[in-house]
Design an enzyme around this catalytic site. Structure first.
Site: not given
Ligand code: F6R
Length: 611
Positions: A2, A27, A76, A100-101, A483, A487, A490, A506, A606
């Site tokens: 948010c 974000r 969000w 926000n939160g 990584e 990338k 996502e 295995h 973000k």
């Protein structure tokens, strides 16, 4: 996650709020809204989906909307699906609030408010917070007292922006565990959840601390401390400019940011090499203190945690100090074994990731020395750690982290060499050589990797329709693979996994069938022959192999379907820098060619300011 923006000044707030919301888009969000003072009341315009929907609504139904004061929000979704009703601002006849939160005790509060006759139209915790403030305002008839009293009851994390119908021209703002700044300009003042939201108008701001309450007016900002007394705030100046926060001719922020990597390495490392030797520029962290740490733990989330993996490899190889890498959301709930002899390195681009911040606080509680590696100046993690080493990558806007990762690993090398020197595992001459590679050669290797742009695009086109894609590597190449896989998935939504190449047989190798793409990262000289054997194993099951290796890697032509010869660095420890540039480019073009929202992938945010 948010975002909050608010403006009060001598100009129309509506375009400023929309600009701010757009700057906060990176974000991650799924709905947006604004509330502004209008003749004798407050007008709210909010909608599910993109900010363009708000602009459309403004054009169609509120074309004359003009106001010198208002608040805005990108949401969000956490409590309740993305919908018009769940979008912020929320409120009552008397006020509007953006948040926000997460309000953790929202169920208890809702019950109490319902018992007093309040009703709720949304599923959000924010609406409950707004009605709590409303109740306190009804009882006190004083906006400041209403906010202050509400904070006594709210549990969880929050940054709040509130306007009261009765006091036009004033924005009330407060925060706990969620960032909020008060930015100031000649033509008015702002509240914002982060700096890019206001950069178009100003780079001067006050950082709001935990529990402080600000009253923001067009020509005045008053901040009250926890004890209710007015406090003098230090004015901060962001050295990010608007160009850095805009695309500047690039198609997407992500490609712009990948191309900024060489420069970001130089900006971050150059000031920390003095007379050819590593210098963390942290007076409080002496060589003796550095040499005293028995164990090191890296704590972070996502890409930042993957930077920690490279840090572990580098520190263990050079300094021979044991390093653990922990996912922050696991670390904080596992009663970690951390003592006062430990160094805990906290890595975070935003400096606001909720789990990482909580992990930092836990490490401090246990008496460890905390060193933060952070990109955003003045962020919570930067302020709370015992020492902070800033990565100077400038604003990273694309949700997928690229240049921030590159500078995080550059700092990992710097720390590794510094530690190795402090504990006497390497000589000054050797340390100087490492610094030469890091400061002079890696940016060049990164530039050269960027020249493989078209080849990365070709590979992305060839494999973009795959359902699954695997990355394999050994040693530091496995750290890279992990990584690279994140990338790719996502931003392309292609299922992808990273495996230690020796682990394939295995279990994982059963997933390889005819045509499955496997990207094999093979930069480690000592493990190269082993990698070739692993590649042959997947080839024998029908895989299409894309090799990332150094020029002249022997036998590559015989086993790989496609090969990337990446620029070579004299010490293999530094190969993740050019290798990741290439892998980031492949991910980027895969997303572009699939016509996806590269900079704002679905469901992602973000800055993850909730746990
Ligand atoms: C992935 C990505 C995330 C972040 C993670 C931590 O591309 O960007 O995995 O790395 O959310 O964020 P920071 O570094 O802000 O703590």
């Amino acid at each position: 996650m948010c975002g909050i923006i608010g403006y009060v000044g001598i100009e129309n707030s509506v375009p400023k709020l929309i600009d701010g919301l757009k700057a906060l888009e990176y974000r991650g969000y799924d709905s947006a809204g604004i509330a502004v003072f209008t003749d004798g009341g407050i007008t709210t315009v909010k909608a599910k989906g993109r900010i363009a929907n708000i602009e459309e609504l403004l054009k169609k139904s509120y074309s004359a909307l003009s106001s010198s004061c208002g608040i805005g929000h990108t949401r969000w979704a956490t409590h309740g699906e993305p919908s018009d009703i769940n979008s912020h601002p929320h409120g009552t006849e008397r006020l509007r609030l953006v948040h926000n939160g997460i309000i953790e005790n929202y169920i208890v509060l809702k019950k109490e408010l319902m018992d007093l006759g309040y009703t709720f139209e949304s599923e959000t915790d924010t609406e409950i917070a707004s009605k709590l403030v409303d109740l306190n305002y009804k009882e006190t008839s004083d906006c400041f007292a209403a906010v202050k009293k509400s904070l006594e009851k709210l549990q969880g994390s929050y940054a709040l922006g509130i306007i009261f119908k009765d006091v036009p021209g004033k924005i009330f703002a407060t925060r706990k565990d969620s960032p909020l700044i008060i930015a100031v300009s000649e033509s008015g003042n702002f509240i914002a959840s982060d700096i890019p939201a206001v950069l178009k108008y100003t780079n001067k701001y006050y950082q709001l601390e935990q529990g402080e309450i600000a009253i923001v007016e067009k020509d005045k900002v008053t901040v009250y401390g926890l004890d209710g007394q007015i406090i003098e705030k230090k004015l901060c100046v962001a050295d990010w400019d608007i160009d850095a926060a805009e695309k500047g001719g690039w198609d997407h922020f992500m490609i712009k940011e990948i191309n900024e990597e060489p420069d970001s390495i130089i900006k971050t490392i150059r000031p920390r090499v003095v007379n050819g030797l590593p210098n963390l520029q942290l007076e409080e962290l002496s060589d003796e203190k550095l040499a005293s740490f028995k164990n090191i733990t890296m704590v972070a989330c996502g890409t930042a945690m993957h930077a920690g993996l490279i840090g572990k490899t580098a520190i263990e190889r050079l300094a021979r100090i044991p390093v653990k890498v922990e996912i922050a959301s696991e670390f904080r709930y596992k009663n970690p074994i951390i003592t006062k002899d430990d160094l805990v390195i906290i890595i975070s681009q935003s400096g606001e990731t909720a789990d990482t911040l909580a992990a930092l606080r836990l490490a401090k509680e246990r008496g460890a020395y905390t060193l933060a590696i952070v990109n955003v100046a003045g962020s919570s993690i930067a302020r709370e750690a015992d020492s902070t080493l800033y990565t100077w990558a400038g604003p990273e806007i694309a949700v997928a982290s690229t240049k921030a990762y590159t500078v995080q690993i550059s700092v990992m090398y710097l720390i590794a060499v510094k530690l190795a020197l402090s504990v006497g595992k390497i000589t000054e001459e050797e340390a100087k050589n490492h610094m030469r590679i890091l400061l002079e050669h890696t940016p060049v290797a990164c530039e050269q990797a960027l020249l493989l742009n078209d080849e990365c695009k070709r590979i992305a086109d060839k494999y973009k329709d795959s359902h699954d894609l695997f990355f394999i590597g050994r040693g530091i190449d496995y750290d890279i693979a992990v990584e690279a896989s994140l990338k790719l998935k996502e931003i392309s939504y292609i299922h992808s996994e990273a495996y230690a190449a020796g682990e394939l047989k295995h279990g994982t190798i059963s997933l390889i069938t005819t045509g499955t793409p496997v990207i094999a990262v093979c930069t480690e000289d000592e493990l190269y022959d082993k990698m070739i054997s692993n590649i042959k194993e997947v080839k024998a099951r029908g895989a299409k192999v894309i090799m990332i290796c150094k020029k002249g890697a022997k036998g590559a032509d015989d086993v790989a379907d496609d090969i990337f010869y990446i620029p070579e660095l004299e010490d293999g420890l530094y190969m993740p820098i050019p290798a990741m540039t290439v892998l980031q480019l492949i991910s980027y073009y895969t997303s572009v060619l699939l016509d996806l929202d590269v900079d704002k992938p679905r469901n992602l945010a973000k800055s993850v300011t909730v746990e």
